[in-house]
Write a protein that holds these residues in place. Structure first.
Motif, PDB file in Angstrom:
ATOM      1  N   UNK A  60      -2.002  25.520  59.091  1.00 45.46           N
ATOM      2  CA  UNK A  60      -2.975  25.161  60.113  1.00 45.46           C
ATOM      3  C   UNK A  60      -2.421  24.985  61.515  1.00 45.46           C
ATOM      4  N   UNK A  61      -1.154  25.348  61.755  1.00 50.17           N
ATOM      5  CA  UNK A  61      -0.603  25.277  63.117  1.00 50.17           C
ATOM      6  C   UNK A  61      -1.247  26.331  64.006  1.00 50.17           C
ATOM      7  N   UNK A  62      -1.395  25.977  65.288  1.00 46.19           N
ATOM      8  CA  UNK A  62      -1.802  26.995  66.254  1.00 46.19           C
ATOM      9  C   UNK A  62      -0.730  28.077  66.313  1.00 46.19           C
ATOM     10  N   UNK A  63      -1.166  29.327  66.331  1.00 48.36           N
ATOM     11  CA  UNK A  63      -0.226  30.435  66.334  1.00 48.36           C
ATOM     12  C   UNK A  63       0.094  30.892  67.752  1.00 48.36           C
ATOM     13  N   UNK A  64       1.366  31.177  67.978  1.00 50.54           N
ATOM     14  CA  UNK A  64       1.780  31.748  69.262  1.00 50.54           C
ATOM     15  C   UNK A  64       1.292  33.191  69.343  1.00 50.54           C
ATOM     16  N   UNK A  65       1.515  33.936  68.269  1.00 57.27           N
ATOM     17  CA  UNK A  65       1.048  35.316  68.200  1.00 57.27           C
ATOM     18  C   UNK A  65      -0.394  35.317  67.709  1.00 57.27           C
ATOM     19  N   UNK A  66      -1.299  35.643  68.593  1.00 58.95           N
ATOM     20  CA  UNK A  66      -2.713  35.526  68.269  1.00 58.95           C
ATOM     21  C   UNK A  66      -3.168  36.514  67.197  1.00 58.95           C
ATOM     22  N   UNK A  67      -2.390  37.557  66.963  1.00 56.14           N
ATOM     23  CA  UNK A  67      -2.767  38.524  65.937  1.00 56.14           C
ATOM     24  C   UNK A  67      -2.025  38.277  64.624  1.00 56.14           C
ATOM     25  N   UNK A  68      -1.284  37.163  64.536  1.00 57.62           N
ATOM     26  CA  UNK A  68      -0.558  36.856  63.312  1.00 57.62           C
ATOM     27  C   UNK A  68      -1.408  36.090  62.326  1.00 57.62           C
ATOM     28  N   UNK A  69      -0.868  35.910  61.120  1.00 54.36           N
ATOM     29  CA  UNK A  69      -1.577  35.164  60.079  1.00 54.36           C
ATOM     30  C   UNK A  69      -0.855  33.884  59.692  1.00 54.36           C
ATOM     31  N   UNK A  70       0.489  33.871  59.830  1.00 52.40           N
ATOM     32  CA  UNK A  70       1.271  32.711  59.417  1.00 52.40           C
ATOM     33  C   UNK A  70       2.238  32.309  60.535  1.00 52.40           C
ATOM     34  N   UNK A  71       2.535  31.009  60.599  1.00 52.76           N
ATOM     35  CA  UNK A  71       3.494  30.513  61.579  1.00 52.76           C
ATOM     36  C   UNK A  71       4.919  30.866  61.151  1.00 52.76           C
ATOM     37  N   UNK A  72       5.843  30.608  62.033  1.00 51.27           N
ATOM     38  CA  UNK A  72       7.248  30.925  61.778  1.00 51.27           C
ATOM     39  C   UNK A  72       7.759  30.226  60.519  1.00 51.27           C
ATOM     40  N   UNK A  73       7.467  28.920  60.390  1.00 50.54           N
ATOM     41  CA  UNK A  73       7.972  28.163  59.242  1.00 50.54           C
ATOM     42  C   UNK A  73       7.371  28.647  57.931  1.00 50.54           C
ATOM     43  N   UNK A  74       6.073  28.929  57.924  1.00 52.23           N
ATOM     44  CA  UNK A  74       5.424  29.348  56.674  1.00 52.23           C
ATOM     45  C   UNK A  74       5.815  30.764  56.267  1.00 52.23           C
ATOM     46  N   UNK A  75       6.229  31.576  57.223  1.00 52.45           N
ATOM     47  CA  UNK A  75       6.734  32.906  56.878  1.00 52.45           C
ATOM     48  C   UNK A  75       8.112  32.813  56.227  1.00 52.45           C
ATOM     49  N   UNK A  76       8.880  31.787  56.588  1.00 52.07           N
ATOM     50  CA  UNK A  76      10.254  31.676  56.109  1.00 52.07           C
ATOM     51  C   UNK A  76      10.402  30.829  54.849  1.00 52.07           C
ATOM     52  N   UNK A  77       9.437  29.957  54.568  1.00 49.66           N
ATOM     53  CA  UNK A  77       9.600  29.016  53.461  1.00 49.66           C
ATOM     54  C   UNK A  77       8.439  29.093  52.477  1.00 49.66           C
ATOM     55  N   UNK A  78       8.789  29.011  51.210  1.00 52.82           N
ATOM     56  CA  UNK A  78       7.772  28.971  50.168  1.00 52.82           C
ATOM     57  C   UNK A  78       7.033  27.650  50.228  1.00 52.82           C
ATOM     58  N   UNK A  79       5.735  27.693  50.070  1.00 51.25           N
ATOM     59  CA  UNK A  79       4.912  26.493  50.125  1.00 51.25           C
ATOM     60  C   UNK A  79       4.275  26.226  48.764  1.00 51.25           C
ATOM     61  N   UNK A  80       4.342  24.984  48.322  1.00 52.28           N
ATOM     62  CA  UNK A  80       3.694  24.592  47.076  1.00 52.28           C
ATOM     63  C   UNK A  80       2.261  24.128  47.308  1.00 52.28           C
ATOM     64  N   UNK A  81       1.935  23.776  48.555  1.00 52.72           N
ATOM     65  CA  UNK A  81       0.564  23.381  48.852  1.00 52.72           C
ATOM     66  C   UNK A  81      -0.267  24.616  49.172  1.00 52.72           C
ATOM     67  N   UNK A  82      -1.564  24.486  48.951  1.00 48.54           N
ATOM     68  CA  UNK A  82      -2.479  25.602  49.155  1.00 48.54           C
ATOM     69  C   UNK A  82      -2.739  25.863  50.635  1.00 48.54           C
TER      70      UNK A  82
END
Length: 249
Positions: A60-82
């Motif tokens: 739910x972070x605001x994205x720097x790249x407006x055409x992206x889908x995931x933030x930098x951290x979520x692209x790099x790390x596996x998430x256990x939360x939905x």
């Protein structure tokens, strides 16, 4: 059910009456709120940065790249939360307000933040279909020092506005961890490993989906550690909501 209907005319009138009898301090400037009866100074609202789209589809972070889908951290790390959602970007005004809540016992500021979360995130909360809110716990020693648990206080206020019950005492912080600020995301998660545990299995029976509640989400290490503990206990789906969220990179 539309959770925003909980904020009906009766609730607003009651809130206004309490504000007239006991003048509120603004959660941003700390002065008595003018006009009386509200929870924040009209001018101070402008100092807060409310999260707006586009946002990361995971945290739910605001994205720097407006055409992206995931933030930098979520692209790099596996998430256990939905998925997660937050009210504010963690700017200077929000950081100062959160510090007042945690370290100066200004828990009444949570009335404003919970109201805004119910208003602005109500539809998202409804879609999550949670069985309960679960506050992210602090270590008992920190709770004794502060005199309260800010996440539990926030969860109670959200519960009163949404009707979603709060499950307290089942997720506990059994390990006092080192300060997180100077650590990398990887170090933060390692620092939090085994810090959280689940007790009271009977409390969890029949629950499939919960929403973690916290004041600040930065790299996601704390929410990730809590999510892993909850899933080990048998919870199928974990979401989170927070007042503030850090920025994308």
């Amino acid at each position: 059910m539309d959770l925003q209907r909980k904020l009906d005319k009766t609730g607003w009138a009651k809130e206004g009456l309490i504000g007239l009898l006991f003048p509120r301090r603004c959660p941003v400037c700390g002065e008595i709120v003018v006009p009386k009866g509200d929870l924040i100074c009209p001018g101070c609202v402008k100092k807060l940065s409310f999260v707006k789209g586009p946002v990361c589809m995971r945290c739910g972070k605001e994205l720097i790249q407006r055409d992206g889908e995931y933030c930098y951290d979520c692209m790099r790390h596996r998430r256990s939360f939905e998925q997660g959602a937050a009210l504010l970007n963690y700017n200077e005004a929000a950081a100062a307000s959160m510090a007042q809540i945690k370290y100066k016992n200004k828990r009444e500021y949570l009335d404003f933040y919970s109201r805004e979360m119910a208003c602005r995130l109500g539809k998202k909360l409804a879609r999550m279909g949670a069985d309960a809110f679960v506050p992210v716990p602090v270590h008992p020693s920190r709770r004794r020092t502060r005199g309260f648990d800010q996440a539990a206080e926030l969860a109670d206020r959200l519960s009163a506005r949404t009707g979603i019950p709060v499950l307290k005492g089942a997720l506990v912080r059994s390990k006092k961890t080192a300060p997180q600020k100077a650590l990398t995301p990887e170090q933060r998660l390692k620092n939090l490993e085994q810090a959280f545990s689940v007790i009271g299995e009977k409390l969890w029976r029949g629950m499939d989906t919960v929403v973690l509640v916290d004041d600040i989400y930065t790299t996601g290490s704390t929410i990730e550690a809590c999510s892993r503990a909850l899933k080990r206990a048998g919870i199928k789906t974990v979401y989170f909501v927070s007042i503030c969220i850090g920025g994308d990179r």
